[in-house]
Design a protein around this motif. Structure first.
Motif, short mmCIF file in Angstrom:
data_model
loop_
_atom_site.label_atom_id
_atom_site.label_comp_id
_atom_site.label_asym_id
_atom_site.label_seq_id
_atom_site.Cartn_x
_atom_site.Cartn_y
_atom_site.Cartn_z
N LEU A 117 0.82 -1.38 0.03
CA LEU A 117 -0.05 -0.07 0.12
C LEU A 117 0.88 1.34 0.03
CD1 LEU A 117 -2.59 -0.99 2.56
CD2 LEU A 117 -3.07 -0.36 0.05
N LEU A 118 2.05 1.18 0.77
CA LEU A 118 2.96 2.55 0.92
C LEU A 118 3.62 2.71 -0.52
CD1 LEU A 118 4.33 1.92 4.36
CD2 LEU A 118 2.56 3.66 3.83
N ARG A 119 3.85 1.65 -1.12
CA ARG A 119 4.44 1.66 -2.56
C ARG A 119 3.45 2.31 -3.30
NH1 ARG A 119 7.36 -3.38 -1.75
NH2 ARG A 119 5.40 -4.64 -2.61
N ARG A 120 2.23 1.87 -3.19
CA ARG A 120 1.22 2.15 -4.41
C ARG A 120 1.06 3.80 -4.32
NH1 ARG A 120 -4.95 -0.05 -5.53
NH2 ARG A 120 -5.20 1.33 -7.03
N LEU A 121 1.11 4.28 -2.91
CA LEU A 121 0.81 5.56 -2.70
C LEU A 121 2.15 6.31 -2.81
CD1 LEU A 121 -1.55 4.90 0.19
CD2 LEU A 121 -2.05 6.55 -1.68
N ASN A 122 3.23 5.90 -3.43
CA ASN A 122 4.40 6.55 -3.68
C ASN A 122 5.23 7.19 -2.40
OD1 ASN A 122 4.38 6.17 -6.70
ND2 ASN A 122 2.59 7.65 -6.41
N LEU A 123 5.24 6.44 -1.43
CA LEU A 123 5.93 6.81 0.04
C LEU A 123 7.28 6.03 -0.49
CD1 LEU A 123 5.68 8.42 2.40
CD2 LEU A 123 5.67 6.01 3.59
N PRO A 124 8.42 6.64 -0.37
CA PRO A 124 9.73 6.17 -0.56
C PRO A 124 9.83 5.16 0.42
CG PRO A 124 9.86 8.47 -0.61
CD PRO A 124 8.67 8.32 -0.40
N ALA A 125 10.59 3.83 -0.43
CA ALA A 125 11.01 2.85 0.66
C ALA A 125 11.84 3.00 1.79
CB ALA A 125 11.61 1.75 -0.08
N ALA A 126 12.42 4.31 1.70
CA ALA A 126 13.50 4.63 2.73
C ALA A 126 12.65 5.27 3.99
CB ALA A 126 14.53 5.54 2.37
N LEU A 127 11.49 5.43 3.79
CA LEU A 127 10.64 5.94 4.91
C LEU A 127 10.10 4.83 5.61
CD1 LEU A 127 9.27 9.32 3.20
CD2 LEU A 127 11.42 8.79 4.84
N HIS A 128 9.71 3.71 4.81
CA HIS A 128 8.81 2.50 5.46
C HIS A 128 9.10 2.24 6.86
CE1 HIS A 128 7.49 1.07 1.20
NE2 HIS A 128 7.41 2.66 1.32
N ASP A 129 10.43 2.21 7.18
CA ASP A 129 10.73 1.63 8.67
C ASP A 129 10.95 2.91 9.62
OD1 ASP A 129 10.76 -1.07 8.25
OD2 ASP A 129 12.45 -0.86 7.17
N LEU A 130 10.58 3.97 9.14
CA LEU A 130 10.76 5.28 10.15
C LEU A 130 9.50 5.75 10.78
CD1 LEU A 130 13.09 7.52 7.94
CD2 LEU A 130 13.79 5.96 9.72
N PRO A 131 9.57 6.38 11.93
CA PRO A 131 8.23 6.78 12.54
C PRO A 131 7.77 7.97 11.62
CG PRO A 131 9.95 6.59 14.11
CD PRO A 131 10.69 6.42 12.91
N PRO A 132 6.37 8.14 11.32
CA PRO A 132 5.91 9.15 10.48
C PRO A 132 5.92 10.55 11.34
CG PRO A 132 4.34 7.39 10.68
CD PRO A 132 5.52 7.37 11.85
N ALA A 133 6.39 10.69 12.54
CA ALA A 133 6.26 11.95 13.08
C ALA A 133 7.06 13.05 12.38
CB ALA A 133 6.93 11.64 14.58
N THR A 134 8.16 12.64 11.76
CA THR A 134 8.91 13.65 10.95
C THR A 134 8.74 13.86 9.66
OG1 THR A 134 10.80 12.25 10.65
CG2 THR A 134 10.93 13.54 12.61
N PHE A 135 7.52 13.18 9.04
CA PHE A 135 7.32 13.18 7.69
C PHE A 135 6.63 14.43 7.29
CE2 PHE A 135 6.49 8.33 6.90
CZ PHE A 135 7.99 8.05 7.44
#
Length: 237
Positions: free
Chosen positions: A138-156
């Motif tokens: 799902l994250l790939r489909r929504l174009n969220l970079p793979a480098a962010l998948h294992d990071l907390p979203p607080a700083t996104f």
């Protein structure tokens, strides 16, 4: 005729302003509509009329003063009254039957984006690795970079957080899906992805209740419009 999966009738809501001497501020009254399987019903009306409040009531975040909110329980097949305010029922229905994409992601600190998205699938009984793999897709489909998948979203960024939020809301097969301006922080490419995902949910028989301030998106996904102005307690006062 498609079965009704969400039914709202006679719902009223007001807020008590404790910092203003306990004055009661009415919001909506007489709210009534139904959403059937495969429908995307959009709440319309001017800002401040109570659209987001209705979504929060339907999800059980806000208690109601009176009325009935019936949600199809995927486990039992019955329509259950979420509006009665039973906290156990609210949690059970969120686990099995009603998903919500809010305007803002409220993620637990230090939990990765992947685990934020996987959590509702785990709660629904899916194994950890299949849930994480589905979340990654799902994250790939929504174009969220793979480098962010294992990071907390607080700083996104705002748009990145919203994509995590959308992935989480769309992760399960809940029969009812609530969407509160899901495309507001997205660029054109990702808006197209979300429109396609909404179409797939509708084709699968999901009942969607949403708010869309983007006119183009609203025109493409709405099957029916409910004007919340008709339920405004402030205008009636």
């Amino acid at each position: 005729m498609s079965p009704v999966l969400l039914s709202v009738s006679g719902v009223a809501k007001s807020f008590r302003m404790h910092l203003r001497g306990g004055v009661e501020l009415p919001v909506v009254q007489g709210v009534a509509f139904e959403v059937a399987a495969g429908e995307c019903v959009v709440l319309g009306g001017p800002s401040g009329v109570g659209k987001s409040s209705i979504l929060r009531m339907v999800y059980g975040n806000y208690g109601i003063d009176r009325g009935i909110i019936l949600v199809h329980d995927r486990d039992s097949g019955a329509m259950r009254d979420l509006g009665a305010g039973d906290p156990r029922l609210v949690l059970d229905l969120r686990r099995s039957s009603i998903a919500y994409v809010s305007q803002f992601l409220r993620a637990v600190p230090r939990v990765s984006a992947l685990d934020v998205v996987a959590e509702p699938m785990l709660a629904a009984g899916l194994g950890r690795e299949p849930a994480r793999e589905a979340a990654r897709g799902l994250l790939r489909r929504l174009n969220l970079p793979a480098a962010l998948h294992d990071l907390p979203p607080a700083t996104f960024s705002g748009g990145e957080k919203q994509r995590v939020n959308i992935a989480r809301g769309f992760a399960t097969g809940h029969p009812v899906l609530l969407l509160d301006e899901p495309t507001a922080s997205l660029d054109a490419e990702n808006r197209e992805v979300v429109v396609a995902m909404i179409g797939e949910k509708l084709a699968a028989g999901t009942a969607i209740l949403g708010i869309f301030h983007d006119d183009v998106v609203r025109e493409r996904v709405a099957t029916r419009l409910v004007d919340v102005s008709h339920f405004s307690a402030r205008q009636a006062a």
